[in-house]
Design a protein around this motif. Structure first.
Motif, PDB file in Angstrom:
ATOM      1  N   PHE A 278      17.054 -67.511 -21.895  1.00  0.00           N
ATOM      2  CA  PHE A 278      17.809 -66.355 -21.654  1.00  0.00           C
ATOM      3  C   PHE A 278      16.822 -65.203 -21.637  1.00  0.00           C
ATOM      4  N   ASP A 279      15.436 -65.353 -22.159  1.00  0.00           N
ATOM      5  CA  ASP A 279      14.615 -64.396 -22.276  1.00  0.00           C
ATOM      6  C   ASP A 279      14.116 -64.415 -20.792  1.00  0.00           C
ATOM      7  N   ALA A 280      13.985 -65.269 -20.074  1.00  0.00           N
ATOM      8  CA  ALA A 280      13.252 -65.272 -18.834  1.00  0.00           C
ATOM      9  C   ALA A 280      14.356 -64.729 -17.953  1.00  0.00           C
ATOM     10  N   LEU A 281      15.595 -64.542 -17.987  1.00  0.00           N
ATOM     11  CA  LEU A 281      16.627 -64.216 -16.833  1.00  0.00           C
ATOM     12  C   LEU A 281      16.526 -62.566 -16.662  1.00  0.00           C
ATOM     13  N   ASP A 282      16.477 -62.224 -15.592  1.00  0.00           N
ATOM     14  CA  ASP A 282      16.682 -60.811 -15.204  1.00  0.00           C
ATOM     15  C   ASP A 282      18.017 -60.543 -14.973  1.00  0.00           C
ATOM     16  N   ALA A 283      18.883 -61.615 -14.690  1.00  0.00           N
ATOM     17  CA  ALA A 283      20.259 -61.066 -14.332  1.00  0.00           C
ATOM     18  C   ALA A 283      21.217 -62.351 -14.882  1.00  0.00           C
ATOM     19  N   PRO A 284      22.498 -62.205 -15.140  1.00  0.00           N
ATOM     20  CA  PRO A 284      23.338 -63.401 -15.368  1.00  0.00           C
ATOM     21  C   PRO A 284      23.118 -64.645 -14.264  1.00  0.00           C
ATOM     22  N   VAL A 285      23.274 -65.811 -14.739  1.00  0.00           N
ATOM     23  CA  VAL A 285      23.439 -67.074 -13.789  1.00  0.00           C
ATOM     24  C   VAL A 285      24.590 -66.710 -12.988  1.00  0.00           C
ATOM     25  N   VAL A 286      24.556 -67.067 -11.608  1.00  0.00           N
ATOM     26  CA  VAL A 286      25.626 -66.873 -10.778  1.00  0.00           C
ATOM     27  C   VAL A 286      26.201 -68.162 -10.699  1.00  0.00           C
ATOM     28  N   ARG A 287      27.534 -68.345 -10.342  1.00  0.00           N
ATOM     29  CA  ARG A 287      28.204 -69.696 -10.137  1.00  0.00           C
ATOM     30  C   ARG A 287      28.936 -69.744  -9.015  1.00  0.00           C
ATOM     31  N   LEU A 288      28.577 -70.425  -8.020  1.00  0.00           N
ATOM     32  CA  LEU A 288      29.595 -70.540  -6.729  1.00  0.00           C
ATOM     33  C   LEU A 288      30.114 -71.782  -6.770  1.00  0.00           C
ATOM     34  N   GLY A 289      31.345 -71.928  -6.565  1.00  0.00           N
ATOM     35  CA  GLY A 289      32.122 -73.026  -6.678  1.00  0.00           C
ATOM     36  C   GLY A 289      33.698 -72.837  -5.599  1.00  0.00           C
ATOM     37  N   ALA A 290      34.550 -73.778  -5.648  1.00  0.00           N
ATOM     38  CA  ALA A 290      35.732 -73.540  -4.979  1.00  0.00           C
ATOM     39  C   ALA A 290      36.626 -72.736  -5.944  1.00  0.00           C
ATOM     40  N   PRO A 291      37.955 -72.152  -5.363  1.00  0.00           N
ATOM     41  CA  PRO A 291      38.732 -71.623  -6.004  1.00  0.00           C
ATOM     42  C   PRO A 291      39.443 -72.610  -6.826  1.00  0.00           C
ATOM     43  N   ALA A 292      40.258 -71.858  -7.677  1.00  0.00           N
ATOM     44  CA  ALA A 292      41.209 -73.063  -8.704  1.00  0.00           C
ATOM     45  C   ALA A 292      42.294 -73.276  -8.135  1.00  0.00           C
ATOM     46  N   THR A 293      42.337 -74.038  -6.731  1.00  0.00           N
ATOM     47  CA  THR A 293      43.371 -74.546  -5.952  1.00  0.00           C
ATOM     48  C   THR A 293      43.235 -76.034  -5.535  1.00  0.00           C
ATOM     49  N   PRO A 294      44.365 -76.734  -5.196  1.00  0.00           N
ATOM     50  CA  PRO A 294      44.141 -78.060  -4.746  1.00  0.00           C
ATOM     51  C   PRO A 294      43.570 -77.642  -3.233  1.00  0.00           C
ATOM     52  N   VAL A 295      42.798 -78.823  -2.805  1.00  0.00           N
ATOM     53  CA  VAL A 295      42.383 -78.563  -1.518  1.00  0.00           C
ATOM     54  C   VAL A 295      43.420 -78.709  -0.340  1.00  0.00           C
ATOM     55  N   PRO A 296      43.352 -77.533   0.603  1.00  0.00           N
ATOM     56  CA  PRO A 296      44.280 -77.440   1.597  1.00  0.00           C
ATOM     57  C   PRO A 296      44.021 -78.351   2.838  1.00  0.00           C
ATOM     58  N   VAL A 297      45.205 -78.514   3.715  1.00  0.00           N
ATOM     59  CA  VAL A 297      44.705 -79.294   4.953  1.00  0.00           C
ATOM     60  C   VAL A 297      44.333 -78.537   6.210  1.00  0.00           C
ATOM     61  N   SER A 298      45.031 -77.260   6.234  1.00  0.00           N
ATOM     62  CA  SER A 298      45.103 -76.515   7.253  1.00  0.00           C
ATOM     63  C   SER A 298      43.294 -75.970   7.464  1.00  0.00           C
ATOM     64  N   PRO A 299      42.786 -76.255   8.876  1.00  0.00           N
ATOM     65  CA  PRO A 299      41.406 -75.988   8.940  1.00  0.00           C
ATOM     66  C   PRO A 299      40.878 -74.667   8.339  1.00  0.00           C
ATOM     67  N   PRO A 300      41.530 -73.320   8.628  1.00  0.00           N
ATOM     68  CA  PRO A 300      40.900 -72.087   8.297  1.00  0.00           C
ATOM     69  C   PRO A 300      40.978 -72.131   6.607  1.00  0.00           C
ATOM     70  N   LEU A 301      42.097 -72.658   6.095  1.00  0.00           N
ATOM     71  CA  LEU A 301      42.204 -72.551   4.595  1.00  0.00           C
ATOM     72  C   LEU A 301      40.983 -73.655   4.144  1.00  0.00           C
ATOM     73  N   GLU A 302      40.884 -74.654   4.656  1.00  0.00           N
ATOM     74  CA  GLU A 302      39.884 -75.771   3.958  1.00  0.00           C
ATOM     75  C   GLU A 302      38.527 -75.271   4.128  1.00  0.00           C
ATOM     76  N   ASP A 303      38.235 -74.479   5.256  1.00  0.00           N
ATOM     77  CA  ASP A 303      37.064 -74.206   5.714  1.00  0.00           C
ATOM     78  C   ASP A 303      36.698 -72.882   4.606  1.00  0.00           C
ATOM     79  N   ALA A 304      37.575 -72.233   4.168  1.00  0.00           N
ATOM     80  CA  ALA A 304      37.515 -71.132   3.447  1.00  0.00           C
ATOM     81  C   ALA A 304      37.355 -71.610   1.726  1.00  0.00           C
ATOM     82  N   TYR A 305      37.779 -72.786   1.581  1.00  0.00           N
ATOM     83  CA  TYR A 305      37.855 -73.309   0.357  1.00  0.00           C
ATOM     84  C   TYR A 305      36.631 -73.615  -0.085  1.00  0.00           C
ATOM     85  N   LEU A 306      35.580 -74.248   1.193  1.00  0.00           N
ATOM     86  CA  LEU A 306      34.311 -74.804   0.614  1.00  0.00           C
ATOM     87  C   LEU A 306      33.176 -73.593   0.542  1.00  0.00           C
TER      88      LEU A 306
END
Lengths: 324, 305
Positions: A278-306
């Motif tokens: 904690f003492d070494a951090l200048d900012a909170p840890v950032v988390r990147l991941g998928a939204p809380a949805t099932p994985v869609p099939v539609s190409p633009p939707l799946e591309d946005a998911y990842l």
């Protein structure tokens, strides 16, 4: 230059382990036919019924593999898609993971589960998930997520040689990715790799997202931002030391994975980093991941998911600008 | 059988005093299947069980003091106190796992049978389970695969007519468990589960082909548990007349009186056997009582990953 693929490396590692140790067995759906991606290609021809096709009975097959392991064999069971590991969860969670502990150390369970994970193939919500966090939560299981062909081979070799259950989560999008050929060698479980050194921010990424992280780092380097990319390679055991020593130099940490952000491995890692550095951090840890949805099939939707490189670049720019 | 009966009567009392901990399921009234089947097994054979496992472990030769200590959560227990009543393991006596998940050890027995066929030809795997487990996917998937691969595994169903609190007829239209074996061409027998001699004969006949490349086999033992599903279950779902009817068929007394009647055992010897069993159990309880609990460090030992 000679090249190999991720799936070819897995195939080679399985063949090498079958040759090295007479107690190694392979079982799963279609494995004697080579499997849908070719991981077990030609193995039945060389090793006969040590490579055994099973019916589509995941829960019982996981139990059979566990029963083989408890009796001294080293089974490698293939669950074709990690989505189907839910069918086998009882055996994996209640039997394999607990046999050593519940028996007071009388039993060992040298079981390996190979499975494929990840979206990007337009296969929909039941063939695309990233469920590693469910597995990391279960005491008694090791969880490996190789990002390269060399690690896919090396982690698998170590998994086969381990005396406790290991789940090796492969990534479908990486299967046919080419790398220069290498001499396969075991990669120890619990050994992270700094894939790219950097001084400005620590970026921890897993599996396919490692390559997105490296692309993001390349992009940011053009603006003089040096990102250190760390691939933990195994989520359990976790080489936290390598990550913490990086964070203590960069003072910033981002964790990126393909799985759903909520309750994901990134949450665990962010918590560990904040507890330990904690003492070494200048900012909170950032988390990147998928939204809380099932994985869609539609190409633009799946591309946005990842999580892809541009999203990582944007998150790191925001972090360094103090607006994270 | 005397040992198992005395042991579990004692367990039942010790659940009452709080010395035996957790969820406990005794097999009083069902001892014949454990004894009849295990009597035809050899040291190289491997056994699995379910949540009602005390009898199977004792029938394989486990030390009653170590079993009792395990039930009390003591360090001297079979599993160092970490397994408890539903998860007894005694590798030295060939008991690889018992499980609290109904049906969960059936596939384990198949895997072990496959391993034994390759590493110790002639050895067999045996799994004990109740009739409730027959309605799990494990039973059906396992019967299919065991038959497909001709595995040397004996599936022993102790059909006591109740899955927890519910009669079998409310869970399945299939009256006899052995009916399922017909579909897969599996050798199967239904026997009087309170007749240890009949069980022994059936088990012997079913196991012999398993030792010479055949398999699998299914043995259904029709029996009854004289107590509730778990210790503390008032078992109000059963008629008193039904319990009384089965009490008259008590497998332990039935074996003893039968052996005395045929002259194979004198009445004095029968009484001496029973007394010896009670002494052994008393000694086991005494040893388990005085044994220490595990050290705090044991909490995080023996876990992989």
């Amino acid at each position: 230059m000679a090249e190999t693929t991720y799936i070819g490396a897995i195939n080679g590692a399985l063949a090498a382990e079958l040759r090295r140790d007479a107690t190694v067995r392979i079982l799963g759906e279609d494995v004697a036919e080579g499997g849908p991606f070719g991981a077990t290609k030609d193995l039945a021809a060389e090793f006969g019924d040590r490579v055994r096709d099973t019916p589509i009975s995941e829960s019982t097959v996981m139990g059979i593999a566990t029963g083989m392991a408890l009796a001294g064999l080293r089974p490698v069971v293939e669950i074709m898609f990690i989505d189907f590991i839910t069918l086998a969860f009882d055996q994996l969670v209640n039997q394999a993971a607990k046999a050593r502990y519940m028996s007071g150390g009388q039993l060992r369970c040298p079981l390996v589960v190979r499975t494929s994970s990840g979206a990007g193939t337009r296969s929909g919500a039941q063939h695309s998930q990233s469920l590693e966090a469910l597995l990391v939560h279960v005491p008694g299981l090791a969880v490996a997520m190789p990002a390269t062909a060399a690690d896919a081979a090396g982690l698998l070799m170590s998994a086969v040689r381990a005396d406790d259950p290991v789940v090796v989560i492969e990534n479908k999008e990486l299967y046919f990715r080419k790398e220069p050929s290498f001499d396969p060698a075991p990669v120890p479980l619990g050994s992270a790799l700094v894939r790219r050194p950097g001084r400005d921010v620590t970026l921890v990424a897993t599996s396919r997202t490692v390559h997105e992280a490296l692309a993001a780092a390349e992009d940011l380097a053009r603006d003089g931002i040096e990102v250190e990319v760390i691939d933990p390679r195994t989520l359990q055991p976790l080489d936290l030391g390598t990550i913490l020593s990086s964070v203590r130099r960069t003072h910033r940490c981002v964790v990126a994975h393909e799985a759903v952000r909520r309750g994901g491995f990134g949450a665990e890692l962010a918590s560990l980093v904040q507890e330990e550095a904690f003492d070494a951090l200048d900012a909170p840890v950032v988390r990147l991941g998928a939204p809380a949805t099932p994985v869609p099939v539609s190409p633009p939707l799946e591309d946005a998911y990842l999580v892809r490189a541009p999203q990582i670049v944007s998150a790191i720019r925001s972090l360094l600008n103090g607006s994270a | 059988m005397w040992l198992i009966r005395a042991f579990e009567e004692s367990v039942s009392e010790l659940v009452g005093t709080g010395e035996v901990v957790g969820l406990v399921h005794v097999s009083i009234g069902q001892e014949a299947s454990a004894v009849g089947v295990c009597d035809v097994l050899e040291a190289r054979d491997r056994v699995y069980s379910g949540h009602r496992a005390h009898g199977h472990v004792l029938a394989r030769g486990a030390d009653p003091a170590a079993v009792m200590a395990e039930l009390m959560g003591k360090a001297a227990g079979l599993c160092g106190g970490k397994g408890g009543s539903m998860h007894l393991v005694d590798v030295a006596h060939g008991v690889l796992e018992a499980t609290g998940v109904v049906g969960g050890t059936i596939p384990l027995a198949l895997g072990t049978a496959l391993a034994l066929r390759e590493t110790e030809p002639g050895a067999v795997a045996v799994v004990f389970f109740g009739d409730g487990a027959v309605q799990t996917g494990y039973f059906h998937e396992s019967l299919n695969i065991a038959a497909l691969w001709k595995l040397p595994v004996l599936l022993v169903c102790e059909n006591n007519g109740y899955a927890e609190f519910t009669p079998r007829s409310a869970h399945t239209p299939v009256e006899r468990v052995t009916r399922h074996a017909e579909t897969y061409g599996v050798d199967a027998r239904t026997v009087d589960g309170n007749d240890v001699v009949a069980i022994r004969e059936a088990a012997s006949a079913l196991v012999a082909p398993l030792r010479s490349g055949g398999g699998p086999a299914l043995l259904e033992c029709l029996t009854y548990r004289m107590r509730g599903h778990y210790e503390g279950d008032p078992a109000k779902y059963r008629e008193a007349s039904e319990v009384a009817e089965w009490k008259a068929k008590d497998p332990v007394r039935r074996f003893a009186s039968g052996a005395v009647a045929t002259g194979e055992l004198s009445a004095e010897d029968a009484a001496a056997c029973e007394a010896a069993a009670r002494r052994a159990v008393a000694a086991a309880v005494s040893a388990a009582r005085s044994a220490p609990f595990p050290a705090a460090s044991a909490l995080t030992e023996d876990v992989g990953g």
